[in-house]
Scaffold this motif. Structure first.
Motif: not given
Ligand SMILES: [Mg+2]
Length: 317
Positions: A163-166, A218-224, A289-291, A294-296
């Motif tokens: 979270v916070g990555d670009v 995102c699924r592999a990293s558990n992030v949004g 973002l946080d998982a 979602g993916i926006l």
């Protein structure tokens, strides 16, 4: 080894294939094609691990043989594997190829496939270690398995985005079906530079379209994630809206761009300049973002879910 002219059937086919691929002279091939197995040596500096990837390409799905010809089809079958090796920041070591030839085919099909493979193999110093051929009542099918060594920057996977990555891509997207998907530059050099500098937290190559591939990372990293529509670099091939899609939709969904998508810490301008000087031109397209978010996709009209519309073979059955 006998020459192809002394042989018949499959032995002849394989002899023809390897006469053109001519990999037995490559120093990485300790045991060349012609035995039950080949033996590849890893570069001396590499730790004792092999990175392996495979892709199956079918006429009428991944290429149109009648339109592109055997050389381009075979070239693509190796290039897509090299793109997967690039996603791991791997160094290509060798590959194997499985070919299912259609029963009804031009007599020079196998030879032309071998030439297409040899062109790409030589370009990326990735020798053919062996392969297998068969004949069946069906479309030409090419299955390539490529092996790589761990690159100097270590292995990069889809796991590790924070979270916070670009989110960045290595080049413009969209419109590859116009022909670019057949002959492209796998981002091996860019991946090496990025990994050596420890830039990617997570990385993958874009084969099925950003809208379908980003959720995988995102699924592999558990992030949004949030993609900023206005920042997505659109390839000139996609500037002409096709099939009712806007250029941005083409860039998000077309697929087969074979650029790298990576999550990384925000870069200072000096780091960005250093990467550019080393041949890596990253374009920031969004953030991690946080998982739960979602993916926006953010557009001037607001933020909405980025629905996967890239290519999925199983969803087209
Ligand atoms: Mg891939």
């Amino acid at each position: 080894m006998s020459t192809a002219a002394d042989l018949e059937g499959e032995d002849r086919a394989l002899a023809e294939l390897f006469a053109i691929l001519a990999s037995e002279k490559h120093p990485a091939l300790v045991v060349p094609p012609g035995h039950d197995c080949a033996v590849l040596s890893l570069p001396a500096a590499s730790p004792g691990r092999v990175i392996v990837t495979t892709d199956v390409l079918v006429d009428g799905v991944h290429f149109d043989l009648a339109e592109c010809g055997p050389e381009a089809a075979a070239g693509k079958s190796l290039l897509v594997n090299l793109s997967d090796l690039a996603a791991a920041a791997a160094v290509p070591v060798g590959f194997e190829v499985g070919v299912v030839l259609p029963r009804d085919r031009d007599p020079d099909l196998l030879v032309r496939l071998a030439r297409g493979l040899a062109t790409v193999a030589n370009r990326y110093d990735c020798p053919c270690a062996g392969g297998d051929t068969n004949v069946a009542d069906g479309p030409l099918t090419l299955a390539v398995t490529a092996c790589g060594a761990v690159g100097p920057g270590g292995v990069v996977t889809r796991t590790g985005a924070r979270v916070g990555d670009v989110l960045s891509v290595t080049g413009p997207l969209g419109g590859s079906r116009g022909g670019r998907h057949l002959d492209f530059v796998p981002r091996l050099a860019e991946a090496r530079v990025l990994a050596e500098r420890g830039v990617p937290h997570a990385m993958m190559d874009l084969s099925d379209g950003l809208s379908r591939d980003l959720p995988r990372l995102c699924r592999a990293s558990n992030v949004g994630a949030e993609v900023e529509g206005a920042r997505v670099p659109v390839h000139p091939d996609a500037q002409e809206a096709t099939r009712g899609a806007t250029p941005l939709e083409a860039a998000l969904h077309d697929g087969e761009d074979f650029e790298l998508l990576l999550a990384h810490a925000p870069l200072a301008g000096s780091e960005r300049d250093a990467l550019r000087a080393a041949g890596v031109d990253l374009t920031e397209i969004g953030r991690v973002l946080d998982a739960a978010e979602g993916i926006l996709l953010r557009t001037p009209a607001g933020s909405r879910p980025l629905d996967p519309q890239g290519y999925d073979h199983f969803l087209r059955e």
